[in-house]
Design a protein around this motif. Structure first.
Motif, PDB file in Angstrom:
ATOM      1  N   TYR A 119       0.823  -1.218   0.000  1.00 43.24           N
ATOM      2  CA  TYR A 119       0.000   0.000   0.000  1.00 43.24           C
ATOM      3  C   TYR A 119       0.852   1.261   0.000  1.00 43.24           C
ATOM      4  CZ  TYR A 119      -4.052  -2.960   1.034  1.00 43.24           C
ATOM      5  OH  TYR A 119      -5.044  -3.903   0.980  1.00 43.24           O
ATOM      6  N   LEU A 120       2.122   1.104   0.415  1.00 44.62           N
ATOM      7  CA  LEU A 120       3.022   2.262   0.496  1.00 44.62           C
ATOM      8  C   LEU A 120       3.944   2.330  -0.718  1.00 44.62           C
ATOM      9  CD1 LEU A 120       3.871   1.893   4.274  1.00 44.62           C
ATOM     10  CD2 LEU A 120       3.077   4.013   3.231  1.00 44.62           C
ATOM     11  N   ASP A 121       3.591   1.695  -1.781  1.00 40.08           N
ATOM     12  CA  ASP A 121       4.520   1.437  -2.876  1.00 40.08           C
ATOM     13  C   ASP A 121       3.837   1.689  -4.227  1.00 40.08           C
ATOM     14  OD1 ASP A 121       6.053   0.185  -4.841  1.00 40.08           O
ATOM     15  OD2 ASP A 121       6.366  -1.652  -3.696  1.00 40.08           O
ATOM     16  N   PHE A 122       4.320   2.709  -4.941  1.00 38.20           N
ATOM     17  CA  PHE A 122       3.837   2.891  -6.322  1.00 38.20           C
ATOM     18  C   PHE A 122       4.812   2.267  -7.326  1.00 38.20           C
ATOM     19  CE2 PHE A 122       1.050   6.978  -5.735  1.00 38.20           C
ATOM     20  CZ  PHE A 122       0.139   6.239  -5.007  1.00 38.20           C
ATOM     21  N   TYR A 123       6.005   1.923  -6.844  1.00 40.44           N
ATOM     22  CA  TYR A 123       7.082   1.393  -7.680  1.00 40.44           C
ATOM     23  C   TYR A 123       6.594   0.160  -8.460  1.00 40.44           C
ATOM     24  CZ  TYR A 123      12.083  -0.114  -8.207  1.00 40.44           C
ATOM     25  OH  TYR A 123      13.325  -0.487  -8.650  1.00 40.44           O
ATOM     26  N   ASN A 172       5.751  10.682  -4.245  1.00 41.10           N
ATOM     27  CA  ASN A 172       6.326  11.511  -3.182  1.00 41.10           C
ATOM     28  C   ASN A 172       5.579  11.179  -1.903  1.00 41.10           C
ATOM     29  OD1 ASN A 172       8.041  12.706  -4.953  1.00 41.10           O
ATOM     30  ND2 ASN A 172       7.128  14.752  -4.848  1.00 41.10           N
ATOM     31  N   TYR A 173       6.306  11.190  -0.794  1.00 37.26           N
ATOM     32  CA  TYR A 173       5.723  10.817   0.500  1.00 37.26           C
ATOM     33  C   TYR A 173       5.639  12.043   1.395  1.00 37.26           C
ATOM     34  CZ  TYR A 173       6.620   6.089  -1.032  1.00 37.26           C
ATOM     35  OH  TYR A 173       6.631   4.922  -1.750  1.00 37.26           O
ATOM     36  N   PHE A 174       4.535  12.163   2.069  1.00 33.15           N
ATOM     37  CA  PHE A 174       4.342  13.244   3.034  1.00 33.15           C
ATOM     38  C   PHE A 174       3.980  12.579   4.355  1.00 33.15           C
ATOM     39  CE2 PHE A 174       2.999  14.480  -1.216  1.00 33.15           C
ATOM     40  CZ  PHE A 174       3.745  15.632  -1.447  1.00 33.15           C
ATOM     41  N   GLN A 199       1.319   8.343   6.563  1.00 31.88           N
ATOM     42  CA  GLN A 199       1.914   8.862   5.336  1.00 31.88           C
ATOM     43  C   GLN A 199       0.933   8.894   4.176  1.00 31.88           C
ATOM     44  OE1 GLN A 199       6.077   7.507   4.514  1.00 31.88           O
ATOM     45  NE2 GLN A 199       5.478   5.775   5.753  1.00 31.88           N
ATOM     46  N   ARG A 200       0.995  10.022   3.456  1.00 31.13           N
ATOM     47  CA  ARG A 200       0.274  10.091   2.193  1.00 31.13           C
ATOM     48  C   ARG A 200       1.306   9.907   1.086  1.00 31.13           C
ATOM     49  NH1 ARG A 200      -1.513  15.543  -1.076  1.00 31.13           N
ATOM     50  NH2 ARG A 200      -2.534  14.475  -2.794  1.00 31.13           N
ATOM     51  N   LEU A 201       0.961   9.132   0.060  1.00 34.83           N
ATOM     52  CA  LEU A 201       1.842   9.045  -1.101  1.00 34.83           C
ATOM     53  C   LEU A 201       1.042   9.434  -2.334  1.00 34.83           C
ATOM     54  CD1 LEU A 201       2.388   5.306  -2.006  1.00 34.83           C
ATOM     55  CD2 LEU A 201       1.359   5.935   0.132  1.00 34.83           C
ATOM     56  N   SER A 202       1.701  10.221  -3.164  1.00 34.38           N
ATOM     57  CA  SER A 202       1.000  10.673  -4.359  1.00 34.38           C
ATOM     58  C   SER A 202       2.011  10.814  -5.481  1.00 34.38           C
ATOM     59  CB  SER A 202       0.306  12.004  -4.043  1.00 34.38           C
ATOM     60  OG  SER A 202      -0.618  12.307  -5.052  1.00 34.38           O
ATOM     61  N   LEU A 227      -6.568  15.748  -2.954  1.00 31.24           N
ATOM     62  CA  LEU A 227      -6.582  14.561  -2.078  1.00 31.24           C
ATOM     63  C   LEU A 227      -6.099  13.292  -2.783  1.00 31.24           C
ATOM     64  CD1 LEU A 227     -10.030  15.176  -0.349  1.00 31.24           C
ATOM     65  CD2 LEU A 227      -7.777  15.397   0.696  1.00 31.24           C
ATOM     66  N   GLN A 228      -5.611  13.433  -4.022  1.00 30.16           N
ATOM     67  CA  GLN A 228      -5.315  12.198  -4.770  1.00 30.16           C
ATOM     68  C   GLN A 228      -4.145  11.411  -4.162  1.00 30.16           C
ATOM     69  OE1 GLN A 228      -4.483  13.088  -8.862  1.00 30.16           O
ATOM     70  NE2 GLN A 228      -3.030  14.683  -8.386  1.00 30.16           N
ATOM     71  N   GLY A 229      -4.034  10.185  -4.587  1.00 32.06           N
ATOM     72  CA  GLY A 229      -2.996   9.309  -4.048  1.00 32.06           C
ATOM     73  C   GLY A 229      -3.546   8.397  -2.979  1.00 32.06           C
ATOM     74  N   VAL A 230      -2.648   7.874  -2.181  1.00 27.96           N
ATOM     75  CA  VAL A 230      -3.040   6.920  -1.133  1.00 27.96           C
ATOM     76  C   VAL A 230      -2.721   7.536   0.231  1.00 27.96           C
ATOM     77  CG1 VAL A 230      -2.488   4.651  -0.137  1.00 27.96           C
ATOM     78  CG2 VAL A 230      -2.708   4.903  -2.618  1.00 27.96           C
ATOM     79  N   TRP A 231      -3.694   7.486   1.106  1.00 29.31           N
ATOM     80  CA  TRP A 231      -3.522   8.011   2.470  1.00 29.31           C
ATOM     81  C   TRP A 231      -3.459   6.813   3.419  1.00 29.31           C
ATOM     82  CZ3 TRP A 231      -3.672  13.428   3.651  1.00 29.31           C
ATOM     83  CH2 TRP A 231      -3.896  14.241   2.526  1.00 29.31           C
TER      84      TRP A 231
END
Ligand code: FES
Ligand code: FE2
Length: 408
Positions: free
Chosen positions: A210-214, A233-235, A241-244, A275-279
């Motif tokens: 879930y933390l991986d777009f790779y 990018n991770y915030f 963490q949000r990743l987008s 809000l896009q990406g994964v939260w």
């Protein structure tokens, strides 16, 4: 304040998108492969993470009306969530104070619960209302035999519970301000379309995904497509963490059309773009939004360790901004939700199980997280930090985190 953070993140994503770059972690990090396979480590994680840290046990819309309840078992702990008369949520140890039988099963609507063993009765605020055959049973102080309460907090349309009645950790501190960001989804007014459970691999193997777009254009080549982005990018807000994906493009609100944000005035940026990406919510939640034929929706994935180190169970909640009001919209939401089952079950979790089996050979010392996989690095650092922390340290860790976030 939180809205300005959304804009700030979006500006950074656009800048990196234009430059075709991403934020990179400082170095490649190794994690011992045994972190995924050691049964002792697994027990420690259940005790120190899942039985001590706040867990997001239900979206508010699952318990929308007074009297709504849900019974569930989390890492072996029987839990009962109820929506009380005043609209607040309560969380209890789902064990009758007579001899421990769970007082509620499944979900439904009830103002009181009668224990199915000898018939003691509890109110949905936990009070013991009546002992069966009290004259025969003998005198007890009913006020001392209410259901045991767990700390609970409802924020951003989500319900957090700590499975330790004596915890001194403040759930608000644990959230590190992340709940203010999540408020922008407006989940408090959304509706639950459906939910299902999926069996997966080791909970950390599953959560890594879930933390991986790779992996997106490779593992999901047949579903999302092989030209899908693989950068994120991770915030971070504490462990959350949000990743987008760094990009100038975003989906236009209420459609599958894409818009170029760099050509728009900031005040016109649609909320979906912000809000896009994964939260993700540490240690076990991932939220991704979708716009399909069914309208605006989000999948909230809730992951728990399973019975053994190699197993986990995920509940997928599909929540929608508006309840579908036509068959076509309902079908669109159904198609979207079914698609997500295939992606997660047949691609992510099937791979995770294979990966776990291979790691269990014990012939690999460590696994790697690249500079482009900063989210996984941060996740594993927090798992280590929190499994090693004493009970007294926990509140301090998050109080300090709060001060650090405020100073930024
Ligand atoms: S265990 Fe509940 S009434 Fe006896
Ligand atoms: Fe995936």
């Amino acid at each position: 304040m939180s809205r300005s953070q959304l804009y700030e993140m979006t500006r950074s994503l656009i800048a990196h998108g234009k430059a075709k770059t991403m934020e990179l972690a400082d170095r490649v990090v190794s994690i011992p492969a045994s972190a995924y396979t050691d049964p002792e480590q697994f027990e420690i994680e259940k005790a120190k993470i899942f039985k001590r840290m706040p867990l997001m046990l239900a979206p508010s819309c699952e318990l929308s009306k007074p009297g709504d309840f849900k019974a569930m078992t989390v890492v072996g702990v029987p839990v009962l969530l109820t929506r009380q008369k005043d609209g607040s949520v309560a969380a209890f140890l789902n064990m009758c104070t007579h001899r421990g039988n769970p007082v509620a099963q499944g979900s439904g609507n009830a103002s009181r619960f009668v224990c199915g063993y000898h018939g003691w009765m509890f109110k949905n605020d936990g009070d013991l209302l009546g002992v069966a055959s009290p004259g025969d049973f003998g005198a007890i102080n009913k006020a001392e035999h209410c259901l045991t309460k767990f700390p609970v907090l409802e924020r951003a349309g989500l319900i957090w519970v700590i499975l330790d009645p004596h915890s001194t950790l403040d759930i608000k501190d644990f959230l590190c301000g992340y709940d203010d960001l999540l408020e922008h989804f407006g989940f408090a007014n959304w509706t639950l379309f459906d939910s299902r459970q999926l069996e997966g691999p080791n909970w950390k193997t599953a959560y890594d995904g879930y933390l991986d777009f790779y992996h997106l254009p490779v593992l999901h080549a047949n579903t999302f497509g092989s030209d899908f982005f693989n950068r994120a990018n991770y915030f971070a807000w504490g462990p959350h963490q949000r990743l987008s994906s760094p990009s100038v493009n975003a989906q236009k609100t209420g459609s599958t059309e894409t818009v170029d944000l760099s050509k728009m005035r900031e005040e016109d940026w649609p909320i979906d773009a912000l809000l896009q990406g994964v939260w993700t919510i540490f240690p076990h939640i991932s939220i991704a939004s979708f716009y399909g034929g069914g309208g605006r929706g989000a999948m909230i994935s809730q992951l728990f360790p399973g019975n053994t180190v190699g197993e986990s169970v995920t509940t997928q909640f599909y929540v929608m901004e508006h309840a579908p009001d036509t068959d076509a919209v309902r079908q669109g939401a159904r198609d979207q939700f079914d698609f997500l089952k295939i992606v997660v079950r047949d691609e992510d979790y099937t791979t995770g199980k294979r990966q776990h089996e291979a790691l269990q050979s014990g012939l690999m010392d460590h696994v790697l997280f690249g500079r482009n996989e900063g989210g996984g690095q941060v996740f594993h650092q927090w798992v280590d930090r929190l499994t090693q922390a004493s009970d007294d340290d926990l509140p301090l860790i998050f109080a300090k985190q709060k001060i650090a976030e405020a100073a930024e």
